[in-house]
Design a protein around this motif. Structure first.
Motif, PDB file in Angstrom:
ATOM      1  N   GLU A  84       6.484  27.746 -23.159  1.00 38.85           N
ATOM      2  CA  GLU A  84       6.660  26.385 -22.656  1.00 38.85           C
ATOM      3  C   GLU A  84       5.307  25.700 -22.567  1.00 38.85           C
ATOM      4  OE1 GLU A  84       8.688  26.306 -19.037  1.00 38.85           O
ATOM      5  OE2 GLU A  84      10.523  27.258 -19.778  1.00 38.85           O
ATOM      6  N   ALA A  85       5.240  24.538 -23.183  1.00 42.59           N
ATOM      7  CA  ALA A  85       3.967  23.801 -23.169  1.00 42.59           C
ATOM      8  C   ALA A  85       3.605  23.390 -21.751  1.00 42.59           C
ATOM      9  CB  ALA A  85       4.071  22.557 -24.059  1.00 42.59           C
ATOM     10  N   ALA A  86       2.358  23.718 -21.410  1.00 43.58           N
ATOM     11  CA  ALA A  86       1.907  23.336 -20.070  1.00 43.58           C
ATOM     12  C   ALA A  86       1.817  21.823 -19.989  1.00 43.58           C
ATOM     13  CB  ALA A  86       0.536  23.952 -19.793  1.00 43.58           C
ATOM     14  N   PRO A  87       2.254  21.250 -18.911  1.00 48.67           N
ATOM     15  CA  PRO A  87       2.190  19.791 -18.784  1.00 48.67           C
ATOM     16  C   PRO A  87       0.748  19.304 -18.830  1.00 48.67           C
ATOM     17  CG  PRO A  87       2.706  20.822 -16.673  1.00 48.67           C
ATOM     18  CD  PRO A  87       2.806  21.894 -17.712  1.00 48.67           C
ATOM     19  N   ALA A  88       0.515  18.258 -19.582  1.00 50.82           N
ATOM     20  CA  ALA A  88      -0.837  17.705 -19.696  1.00 50.82           C
ATOM     21  C   ALA A  88      -1.276  17.176 -18.341  1.00 50.82           C
ATOM     22  CB  ALA A  88      -0.853  16.572 -20.728  1.00 50.82           C
ATOM     23  N   PRO A  89      -2.546  17.439 -18.010  1.00 49.95           N
ATOM     24  CA  PRO A  89      -3.032  16.933 -16.719  1.00 49.95           C
ATOM     25  C   PRO A  89      -2.950  15.417 -16.658  1.00 49.95           C
ATOM     26  CG  PRO A  89      -4.846  17.667 -18.114  1.00 49.95           C
ATOM     27  CD  PRO A  89      -3.586  18.111 -18.778  1.00 49.95           C
ATOM     28  N   ALA A  90      -2.489  14.936 -15.536  1.00 47.98           N
ATOM     29  CA  ALA A  90      -2.331  13.489 -15.380  1.00 47.98           C
ATOM     30  C   ALA A  90      -3.689  12.811 -15.416  1.00 47.98           C
ATOM     31  CB  ALA A  90      -1.624  13.173 -14.065  1.00 47.98           C
ATOM     32  N   ALA A  91      -3.792  11.751 -16.174  1.00 44.53           N
ATOM     33  CA  ALA A  91      -5.041  10.997 -16.247  1.00 44.53           C
ATOM     34  C   ALA A  91      -5.292  10.314 -14.913  1.00 44.53           C
ATOM     35  CB  ALA A  91      -4.967   9.953 -17.359  1.00 44.53           C
ATOM     36  N   PRO A  92      -6.564  10.308 -14.481  1.00 46.93           N
ATOM     37  CA  PRO A  92      -6.849   9.646 -13.208  1.00 46.93           C
ATOM     38  C   PRO A  92      -6.447   8.180 -13.253  1.00 46.93           C
ATOM     39  CG  PRO A  92      -8.862  10.075 -14.456  1.00 46.93           C
ATOM     40  CD  PRO A  92      -7.762  10.800 -15.144  1.00 46.93           C
ATOM     41  N   ALA A  93      -5.822   7.751 -12.196  1.00 52.17           N
ATOM     42  CA  ALA A  93      -5.341   6.368 -12.143  1.00 52.17           C
ATOM     43  C   ALA A  93      -6.524   5.401 -12.170  1.00 52.17           C
ATOM     44  CB  ALA A  93      -4.513   6.149 -10.886  1.00 52.17           C
ATOM     45  N   GLU A  94      -6.396   4.369 -12.953  1.00 55.05           N
ATOM     46  CA  GLU A  94      -7.430   3.341 -12.999  1.00 55.05           C
ATOM     47  C   GLU A  94      -7.459   2.587 -11.667  1.00 55.05           C
ATOM     48  OE1 GLU A  94      -9.628   2.576 -15.265  1.00 55.05           O
ATOM     49  OE2 GLU A  94      -8.988   4.123 -16.683  1.00 55.05           O
ATOM     50  N   PRO A  95      -8.675   2.431 -11.104  1.00 54.69           N
ATOM     51  CA  PRO A  95      -8.731   1.700  -9.840  1.00 54.69           C
ATOM     52  C   PRO A  95      -8.207   0.280 -10.013  1.00 54.69           C
ATOM     53  CG  PRO A  95     -10.921   1.959 -10.796  1.00 54.69           C
ATOM     54  CD  PRO A  95     -10.003   2.812 -11.595  1.00 54.69           C
ATOM     55  N   GLU A  96      -7.464  -0.149  -9.047  1.00 55.68           N
ATOM     56  CA  GLU A  96      -6.877  -1.485  -9.127  1.00 55.68           C
ATOM     57  C   GLU A  96      -7.960  -2.533  -8.916  1.00 55.68           C
ATOM     58  OE1 GLU A  96      -3.375  -4.115  -6.940  1.00 55.68           O
ATOM     59  OE2 GLU A  96      -3.634  -1.990  -6.485  1.00 55.68           O
ATOM     60  N   VAL A  97      -7.996  -3.473  -9.827  1.00 54.65           N
ATOM     61  CA  VAL A  97      -8.996  -4.539  -9.736  1.00 54.65           C
ATOM     62  C   VAL A  97      -8.545  -5.560  -8.703  1.00 54.65           C
ATOM     63  CG1 VAL A  97     -10.177  -6.369 -10.994  1.00 54.65           C
ATOM     64  CG2 VAL A  97      -9.698  -4.183 -12.120  1.00 54.65           C
ATOM     65  N   GLU A  98      -9.437  -5.852  -7.785  1.00 56.62           N
ATOM     66  CA  GLU A  98      -9.110  -6.792  -6.726  1.00 56.62           C
ATOM     67  C   GLU A  98      -9.331  -8.231  -7.202  1.00 56.62           C
ATOM     68  OE1 GLU A  98     -11.300  -5.865  -3.230  1.00 56.62           O
ATOM     69  OE2 GLU A  98     -10.798  -3.732  -3.272  1.00 56.62           O
ATOM     70  N   ILE A  99      -8.617  -9.111  -6.591  1.00 52.48           N
ATOM     71  CA  ILE A  99      -8.796 -10.542  -6.867  1.00 52.48           C
ATOM     72  C   ILE A  99      -9.403 -11.170  -5.608  1.00 52.48           C
ATOM     73  CG2 ILE A  99      -7.681 -12.709  -7.466  1.00 52.48           C
ATOM     74  CD1 ILE A  99      -5.477 -11.100  -8.808  1.00 52.48           C
ATOM     75  N   PRO A 100     -10.709 -11.432  -5.619  1.00 48.26           N
ATOM     76  CA  PRO A 100     -11.356 -11.963  -4.411  1.00 48.26           C
ATOM     77  C   PRO A 100     -10.824 -13.342  -4.047  1.00 48.26           C
ATOM     78  CG  PRO A 100     -12.963 -11.129  -6.000  1.00 48.26           C
ATOM     79  CD  PRO A 100     -11.656 -11.211  -6.709  1.00 48.26           C
ATOM     80  N   ARG A 231     -18.438 -10.652  -6.309  1.00 45.28           N
ATOM     81  CA  ARG A 231     -17.087 -11.060  -5.918  1.00 45.28           C
ATOM     82  C   ARG A 231     -16.960 -12.581  -5.868  1.00 45.28           C
ATOM     83  NH1 ARG A 231     -13.797  -7.202  -3.636  1.00 45.28           N
ATOM     84  NH2 ARG A 231     -12.645  -8.816  -2.516  1.00 45.28           N
ATOM     85  N   VAL A 232     -17.979 -13.247  -5.347  1.00 48.64           N
ATOM     86  CA  VAL A 232     -17.954 -14.713  -5.287  1.00 48.64           C
ATOM     87  C   VAL A 232     -17.849 -15.301  -6.696  1.00 48.64           C
ATOM     88  CG1 VAL A 232     -19.279 -16.766  -4.667  1.00 48.64           C
ATOM     89  CG2 VAL A 232     -19.212 -14.823  -3.101  1.00 48.64           C
ATOM     90  N   LEU A 233     -18.628 -14.741  -7.622  1.00 46.47           N
ATOM     91  CA  LEU A 233     -18.637 -15.265  -8.989  1.00 46.47           C
ATOM     92  C   LEU A 233     -17.329 -14.966  -9.713  1.00 46.47           C
ATOM     93  CD1 LEU A 233     -22.297 -14.289  -9.937  1.00 46.47           C
ATOM     94  CD2 LEU A 233     -21.432 -16.565  -9.386  1.00 46.47           C
ATOM     95  N   VAL A 234     -16.795 -13.754  -9.515  1.00 45.60           N
ATOM     96  CA  VAL A 234     -15.504 -13.413 -10.130  1.00 45.60           C
ATOM     97  C   VAL A 234     -14.411 -14.321  -9.588  1.00 45.60           C
ATOM     98  CG1 VAL A 234     -13.723 -11.628 -10.300  1.00 45.60           C
ATOM     99  CG2 VAL A 234     -16.127 -11.039 -10.679  1.00 45.60           C
ATOM    100  N   ALA A 235     -14.463 -14.620  -8.284  1.00 50.00           N
ATOM    101  CA  ALA A 235     -13.478 -15.530  -7.695  1.00 50.00           C
ATOM    102  C   ALA A 235     -13.556 -16.915  -8.317  1.00 50.00           C
ATOM    103  CB  ALA A 235     -13.690 -15.624  -6.180  1.00 50.00           C
ATOM    104  N   ASP A 236     -14.732 -17.278  -8.816  1.00 52.33           N
ATOM    105  CA  ASP A 236     -14.911 -18.573  -9.486  1.00 52.33           C
ATOM    106  C   ASP A 236     -14.597 -18.501 -10.976  1.00 52.33           C
ATOM    107  OD1 ASP A 236     -15.615 -19.758  -7.132  1.00 52.33           O
ATOM    108  OD2 ASP A 236     -17.772 -19.544  -7.439  1.00 52.33           O
ATOM    109  N   GLY A 237     -14.062 -17.355 -11.430  1.00 50.77           N
ATOM    110  CA  GLY A 237     -13.637 -17.224 -12.815  1.00 50.77           C
ATOM    111  C   GLY A 237     -14.720 -16.802 -13.786  1.00 50.77           C
TER     112      GLY A 237
END
Length: 410
Positions: A84-100, A231-237
């Motif tokens: 039985e094929a061993a289950p592939a290790p789950a890829a680490p979840a991508e951190p959720e990008v915040e919207i400032p 964060r301030v600059l990202v909030a400004d697009g």
């Protein structure tokens, strides 16, 4: 006679030989009739197969009619059970990008917090100015209040002189009139007409990002301020690339990268104890290749008394300028350091040509007068203020909101 005897002897010998042959044949026949083949033995665990016969004896040993190869069929190849094929290790979840949160009006939203920490200045001045008789002792107390708030000697003397003149002309002084008078004079002192725009756009070039250099001494919150500004600059697009040029403090690059990851900004870093100028150069280069809007470069915290370190900071700026001018140099100062912050500001201004001030920890001190004194000392505006430890507590400095927080009624 002799011939007769020889014939008789030969006859006797032949008869004896014939008799021996008959006896021998009989014995063999008897033995053949009495011998029985040994029955095959069988056990519960093993069945012995008959040995194949050879030649004529092989006849009659075939059981049943012969079968064709189609009827017999070929044995299926034994297959090993598939593991039985061993289950592939789950890829680490991508951190959720915040919207400032949007930066516009942030200082106004935080005015209540600012007023709780700074109100002692405005309240103290209003109490003194409300006295029935404003003698020299009272005006000296007004001066002391302003100096304690780090307004500085020169600005304090100017403010007291204007207040004395206007109060004398005003005559009667109601609380509302005094509050309005104090607000006007403080706002003039803070400088409402200064350009407080953080220049994050490349001047005269469309093919490279704006470059902002963040400098300051250790412990002022410089790296944190760089992350919050992102964060301030990202909030400004805007798209942002961070340059971790503080290579002398092990955790600085990790800290900055964490800030960048939260808002989806790339972080350019180098080896620990590497050349800060090289990291800064790479950050601008990668920002240009990625068509980013802004590159923020966090430099190592420098002690203004260390000449060698200050020279290295100048080198960082010169190396970055090989790709284009630095559009903004922000000096991060701790609002609680008071007049010592002015000493730091002077030295930094001589090395890298400061274009704007960021005051941190402004919410934790009643010494908001540092805004006035540092602007007067450098001729450079306060552009950003830190009002707390939250991720969105860095705000554009708005003189009206700041003064209103000082003089509003508790």
């Amino acid at each position: 006679m002799e011939i007769v005897i020889l014939v008789v002897v030969i006859a006797v010998v032949l008869v004896g030989a014939a008799a021996g042959l008959v006896v021998s044949a009989g014995r063999r026949k008897k033995a053949a009739g009495t011998e029985q083949p040994a029955p095959p033995t069988a056990t519960t665990t093993e069945t012995r197969t008959a040995e194949p016969h050879v030649g004529e004896e092989a006849e009659g040993t075939t059981e049943g009619a012969r079968r064709t190869i189609e009827e017999v069929g070929l044995p299926e190849a034994e297959r090993e059970p598939e593991a039985e094929a061993a289950p592939a290790p789950a890829a680490p979840a991508e951190p959720e990008v915040e919207i400032p949160a949007p930066a516009a009006g942030r200082l106004v939203r935080l005015r209540a917090r600012l007023s709780r920490s700074q109100n002692s200045l405005g309240k103290g001045l209003l109490t003194l100015l409300s006295r029935e008789h404003l003698d020299e002792e009272t005006w000296e107390e007004v001066e002391d209040t302003l100096l304690t708030a780090d307004v500085g000697v020169g600005p304090t003397q100017e403010l007291v002189e204007r207040l004395r003149e206007r109060v004398k002309v005003l005559g009667t002084r109601s609380p509302e009139e005094l509050r309005g008078l104090l607000r006007e004079e403080l706002l003039t002192l803070v400088g409402p007409d200064m350009d407080r725009t953080v220049h994050t756009e490349a001047q005269g070039a469309d093919d490279r990002p704006g470059v902002v250099l963040v400098v300051g001494v250790n412990g002022t919150g410089k790296t944190t301020t760089t992350g919050k500004l992102a964060r301030v600059l990202v909030a400004d697009g805007k798209s942002v690339v961070l340059g971790a040029a503080d290579t002398f403090r092990a955790a600085a690059a990790d800290q900055l990268e964490t800030w960048g990851t939260r808002v989806g900004a790339r972080t350019v870093r180098g080896p620990e104890a590497g050349d800060p100028a090289s990291v800064a150069f790479d950050a601008v280069k990668q920002g240009t290749e990625a068509s980013a809007d802004v590159v923020l470069i966090d430099t190592a915290g420098r002690l203004h008394t260390k000449t060698g370190l200050m020279d290295e900071l100048g080198k960082v700026k010169r190396v970055v300028e090989k790709q284009g001018p630095v559009d903004e140099v922000l000096l991060v100062l701790d609002a609680t350091t008071g007049q010592n912050g002015l000493v730091q500001a002077r030295v930094f201004a001589e090395v890298v040509d400061i274009t704007g001030i960021v005051l941190t920890k402004l919410d934790g001190t009643a010494k908001g007068g540092i805004v006035v004194s540092v602007q007067r000392e450098l001729g450079v505006p306060v552009k950003l203020v830190g009002l707390g430890e939250g991720a969105d507590d860095l705000a554009p400095f708005e003189p009206e909101a700041f003064v209103d927080a000082l003089v509003e009624e508790a």
